[in-house]
Design a protein around this motif. Structure first.
Motif, PDB file in Angstrom:
ATOM      1  N   THR A  40       0.724  -1.134   0.102  1.00 15.89           N
ATOM      2  CA  THR A  40       0.047  -0.017  -0.033  1.00 15.89           C
ATOM      3  C   THR A  40       0.857   1.073   0.081  1.00 15.89           C
ATOM      4  O   THR A  40       1.864   1.339   0.618  1.00 15.89           O
ATOM      5  CB  THR A  40      -0.821   0.056   1.229  1.00 15.89           C
ATOM      6  OG1 THR A  40      -1.805  -1.038   1.354  1.00 15.89           O
ATOM      7  CG2 THR A  40      -2.032   1.319   1.046  1.00 15.89           C
ATOM      8  N   GLY A  41       0.505   2.377  -0.584  1.00 13.94           N
ATOM      9  CA  GLY A  41       0.959   3.435  -0.663  1.00 13.94           C
ATOM     10  C   GLY A  41       0.161   4.794  -0.818  1.00 13.94           C
ATOM     11  O   GLY A  41      -1.003   4.395  -1.214  1.00 13.94           O
ATOM     12  N   TYR A  42       0.733   5.933  -0.542  1.00 12.08           N
ATOM     13  CA  TYR A  42      -0.054   7.034  -0.189  1.00 12.08           C
ATOM     14  C   TYR A  42       0.685   7.902  -1.212  1.00 12.08           C
ATOM     15  O   TYR A  42       1.979   8.205  -1.399  1.00 12.08           O
ATOM     16  CB  TYR A  42      -0.133   7.795   0.995  1.00 12.08           C
ATOM     17  CG  TYR A  42      -0.836   8.987   1.025  1.00 12.08           C
ATOM     18  CD1 TYR A  42      -1.954   9.391   1.134  1.00 12.08           C
ATOM     19  CD2 TYR A  42      -0.041  10.405   0.747  1.00 12.08           C
ATOM     20  CE1 TYR A  42      -2.878  10.833   1.314  1.00 12.08           C
ATOM     21  CE2 TYR A  42      -0.413  11.634   0.851  1.00 12.08           C
ATOM     22  CZ  TYR A  42      -1.919  11.707   1.136  1.00 12.08           C
ATOM     23  OH  TYR A  42      -2.428  12.909   0.965  1.00 12.08           O
ATOM     24  N   VAL A 123       2.500  10.516  -9.567  1.00 12.32           N
ATOM     25  CA  VAL A 123       3.713  10.741  -9.126  1.00 12.32           C
ATOM     26  C   VAL A 123       4.692   9.625  -8.446  1.00 12.32           C
ATOM     27  O   VAL A 123       4.002   9.112  -7.699  1.00 12.32           O
ATOM     28  CB  VAL A 123       3.779  12.051  -8.107  1.00 12.32           C
ATOM     29  CG1 VAL A 123       5.294  12.461  -7.852  1.00 12.32           C
ATOM     30  CG2 VAL A 123       3.248  13.283  -9.046  1.00 12.32           C
ATOM     31  N   LEU A 124       5.939   9.517  -8.435  1.00 13.23           N
ATOM     32  CA  LEU A 124       6.699   8.323  -7.709  1.00 13.23           C
ATOM     33  C   LEU A 124       6.138   8.138  -6.441  1.00 13.23           C
ATOM     34  O   LEU A 124       6.212   9.292  -5.481  1.00 13.23           O
ATOM     35  CB  LEU A 124       8.176   8.851  -7.806  1.00 13.23           C
ATOM     36  CG  LEU A 124       8.987   7.669  -7.463  1.00 13.23           C
ATOM     37  CD1 LEU A 124       9.047   6.380  -8.245  1.00 13.23           C
ATOM     38  CD2 LEU A 124      10.581   8.044  -7.363  1.00 13.23           C
ATOM     39  N   THR A 125       5.761   7.161  -6.076  1.00 19.22           N
ATOM     40  CA  THR A 125       4.911   6.821  -4.642  1.00 19.22           C
ATOM     41  C   THR A 125       5.718   5.396  -4.216  1.00 19.22           C
ATOM     42  O   THR A 125       5.795   4.474  -4.812  1.00 19.22           O
ATOM     43  CB  THR A 125       3.567   6.580  -4.917  1.00 19.22           C
ATOM     44  OG1 THR A 125       3.106   7.837  -5.494  1.00 19.22           O
ATOM     45  CG2 THR A 125       2.840   6.051  -3.586  1.00 19.22           C
ATOM     46  N   MET A 137       8.344   0.418  -6.073  1.00 18.74           N
ATOM     47  CA  MET A 137       8.097   2.023  -6.196  1.00 18.74           C
ATOM     48  C   MET A 137       7.151   2.301  -7.558  1.00 18.74           C
ATOM     49  O   MET A 137       7.247   1.546  -8.405  1.00 18.74           O
ATOM     50  CB  MET A 137       9.398   2.825  -6.571  1.00 18.74           C
ATOM     51  CG  MET A 137      10.390   2.835  -5.480  1.00 18.74           C
ATOM     52  SD  MET A 137       9.819   3.675  -4.033  1.00 18.74           S
ATOM     53  CE  MET A 137       9.854   5.453  -4.860  1.00 18.74           C
ATOM     54  N   ALA A 138       6.175   3.051  -7.388  1.00 18.96           N
ATOM     55  CA  ALA A 138       4.922   3.189  -8.278  1.00 18.96           C
ATOM     56  C   ALA A 138       5.076   4.658  -9.119  1.00 18.96           C
ATOM     57  O   ALA A 138       5.320   5.452  -8.532  1.00 18.96           O
ATOM     58  CB  ALA A 138       3.854   2.840  -7.861  1.00 18.96           C
ATOM     59  N   GLN A 139       4.923   4.469 -10.489  1.00 15.22           N
ATOM     60  CA  GLN A 139       4.487   5.792 -11.130  1.00 15.22           C
ATOM     61  C   GLN A 139       4.059   5.201 -12.574  1.00 15.22           C
ATOM     62  O   GLN A 139       4.375   4.424 -12.953  1.00 15.22           O
ATOM     63  CB  GLN A 139       5.864   6.292 -11.326  1.00 15.22           C
ATOM     64  CG  GLN A 139       5.981   7.561 -11.954  1.00 15.22           C
ATOM     65  CD  GLN A 139       7.483   8.288 -12.178  1.00 15.22           C
ATOM     66  OE1 GLN A 139       7.810   8.970 -11.219  1.00 15.22           O
ATOM     67  NE2 GLN A 139       8.057   8.244 -13.093  1.00 15.22           N
ATOM     68  N   GLY A 140       3.241   6.261 -13.178  1.00 14.34           N
ATOM     69  CA  GLY A 140       2.825   5.969 -14.354  1.00 14.34           C
ATOM     70  C   GLY A 140       1.752   6.705 -14.868  1.00 14.34           C
ATOM     71  O   GLY A 140       0.808   7.302 -14.002  1.00 14.34           O
TER      72      GLY A 140
END
Length: 366
Positions: A40-42, A123-125, A137-140
Motif C-alpha cells: 500500500t502507498g499514499y 507521481v513516484l510513490t 516504487m510506483a509511477q505512471g
C-alpha cells in the motif's frame, strides 16, 4: 461375432477399471509460506483536467511535499492549485519469489473528492508492506475505465467508477520477500478446503511417488513432507509433488440459497429421504370502490359517499408429489420442476424438507 463380443467385453472391463477423476495436487492447495503480500502507498495524481480534489487541505500539503522533494519551497500563504491534482491510495500484490526489477500491476483509487482520475499521472510513490518497509516504487499514467460528465444546471452522469484506475506494470519491485522455505525442516502443504479424506489421499500419493514415510497428514488441512536440504532440491521436490494426481473426496452435501437473488445451488452429494410434498399458492385480492348515496325526497338526509370492498381469496391447486428414498440431484430438480415451482417456492420446499429431516444436506441461506 465372437470377436466382436470379445472386443465389447474388453471395452466394458476397461471402462470399469478406469480410475476416478483425479486432480493435480497444485489445484487442491498451496505450500505454506508461498503466498503473495499486499502493498500500500499514499501518492498524488497530477495532470487532471479540473476534476481533482478542489482545495482540500491535505491535498495542498501533499503537493507541497512533492515540490519539496525537488528543493522547491513555496512562499508562506501560497498554495498550489489543487483542482488538477488528487491524493490517492495505491495498492498492489507482491507475488511470491518476486525479485528486484520485476514489474507489478497497481490499482489507484481517489482518497478525496476527485470527480475523475482520467488523464492523470501518478507521481513516484513508495509501496510499503505490513512491516513498514518499502518493497516497490510506483509511477505512471492511469488507465481509467469510467467516465463522468456534469452540466451547468447541476445534472450529471457517471459511467462505472472514474475515481479509480489501474497502471499495468506501474510498479517496480525494489526488495524481495524471504519465504524461508529452504530452511524449514519440512514442507507443509495446505489444502484449500479442510477434508480428512483428501488430506490422506494427498499424503498417500506423495508416499507412492517418494517412498513410504515421506509424507503424513497432520490434520484435515495440512500434509507434512520430509524435504531435502537446499533450495534447489526442494524446488525439484515441490515441482514433482504439485503434478501428482490425487482423487479428491466428495464434498459434503450442501444446499446454498441466496435469499436476495433467489439463486439456489445444490451440489451432487445431496440426498433426500422419503417424503410427500405439496406446495400451493394463496392469493388474496381486495378491490375498493365508492358509490354516491342520495337521501330520500323531502328528508333531512345529505348526500354521502359509501365505501364498498370486495375481498376474494384464490388458492391454486397443485398435486402432491412423492420423493422416493435416496434420490439424487437430478431427481430432486425434476420433481420440483414438475410442479412449476419458482425459486422462492423451491427455497420454501427445501426448508420444509430440512425441518422434516428428509433433506440429507446442510442448508445455508446467504
Amino acid at each position: 461375432m465372437t470377436i466382436i463380443r470379445l472386443l465389447l467385453a474388453a471395452l466394458v472391463i476397461l471402462g470399469l477399471a478406469a480410475p476416478a477423476h483425479a486432480d493435480r495436487v497444485k489445484d487442491l492447495g498451496t505450500f505454506q509460506g508461498i503466498r503473495s503480500n499486499q502493498l500500500t502507498g499514499y501518492g498524488v495524481v497530477v495532470g487532471l483536467p479540473g476534476t481533482g480534489d478542489d482545495n482540500l487541505e491535505y491535498t495542498v500539503q501533499s503537493l507541497k511535499a512533492v515540490a519539496s522533494r525537488f528543493g522547491l519551497q513555496l512562499p508562506p500563504g501560497v498554495n498550489p492549485p489543487a483542482k488538477n491534482a488528487a491524493v490517492v491510495m495505491v495498492t498492489a500484490d507482491l507475488p511470491p519469489f518476486a525479485k528486484p526489477g520485476q514489474k507489478l500491476d497497481i490499482t489507484v483509487a481517489s482518497l478525496g473528492r476527485a470527480k475523475s482520475l482520467r488523464g492523470g499521472s501518478l507521481v513516484l510513490t513508495p509501496l510499503l508492506g505490513a512491516d513498514g518497509q518499502i518493497y516497490a516504487m510506483a509511477q505512471g499514467n492511469l488507465a481509467v475505465g469510467g467516465l463522468g460528465a456534469e452540466g451547468a444546471d447541476g445534472s450529471k452522469i457517471v459511467v462505472n467508477i472514474p475515481s479509480s484506475g489501474r497502471i499495468p506494470e506501474g510498479a517496480t519491485v525494489e526488495r524481495a520477500v524471504a519465504t524461508g522455505f529452504e530452511q524449514s525442516p519440512v514442507l507443509t502443504f495446505n489444502l484449500q478446503r479442510a477434508d480428512f479424506t483428501t488430506a490422506q489421499n494427498v499424503a498417500g500419493a506423495i508416499n507412492r511417488a517418494l517412498g513410504s514415510g515421506a509424507a503424513q497428514a497432520i490434520d484435515a488441512v495440512s500434509v507434512s513432507v520430509q524435504a531435502p536440504a537446499g533450495a534447489q532440491g526442494r524446488a525439484q521436490l515441490m515441482a514433482q509433488i504439485e503434478n501428482l494426481d490425487v482423487v479428491a473426496a466428495e464434498p459434503p452435501a450442501k444446499v446454498i440459497v441466496n435469499a436476495r437473488t433467489g439463486t439456489v445451488v445444490i451440489n451432487s452429494a445431496v440426498r433426500v429421504g422419503p417424503a410427500a410434498v405439496t406446495h400451493g399458492k394463496l392469493t388474496v385480492r381486495i378491490d375498493e370502490s365508492q358509490r354516491v348515496v342520495q337521501p330520500e325526497g323531502f328528508s333531512d338526509g345529505v348526500t354521502a359517499v359509501e365505501q364498498r370492498s370486495n375481498v376474494q381469496v384464490e388458492e391454486e391447486k397443485r398435486p402432491m408429489f412423492l420423493l422416493n428414498p435416496g434420490p439424487k440431484l437430478a431427481d430432486v430438480v425434476k420433481a420440483v420442476n414438475a410442479i412449476g415451482a419458482s425459486p422462492a417456492d423451491l427455497v420454501a420446499i427445501l426448508e420444509a424438507l430440512k425441518e422434516a429431516g428428509a433433506l440429507k444436506a446442510e442448508l445455508i441461506v446467504l
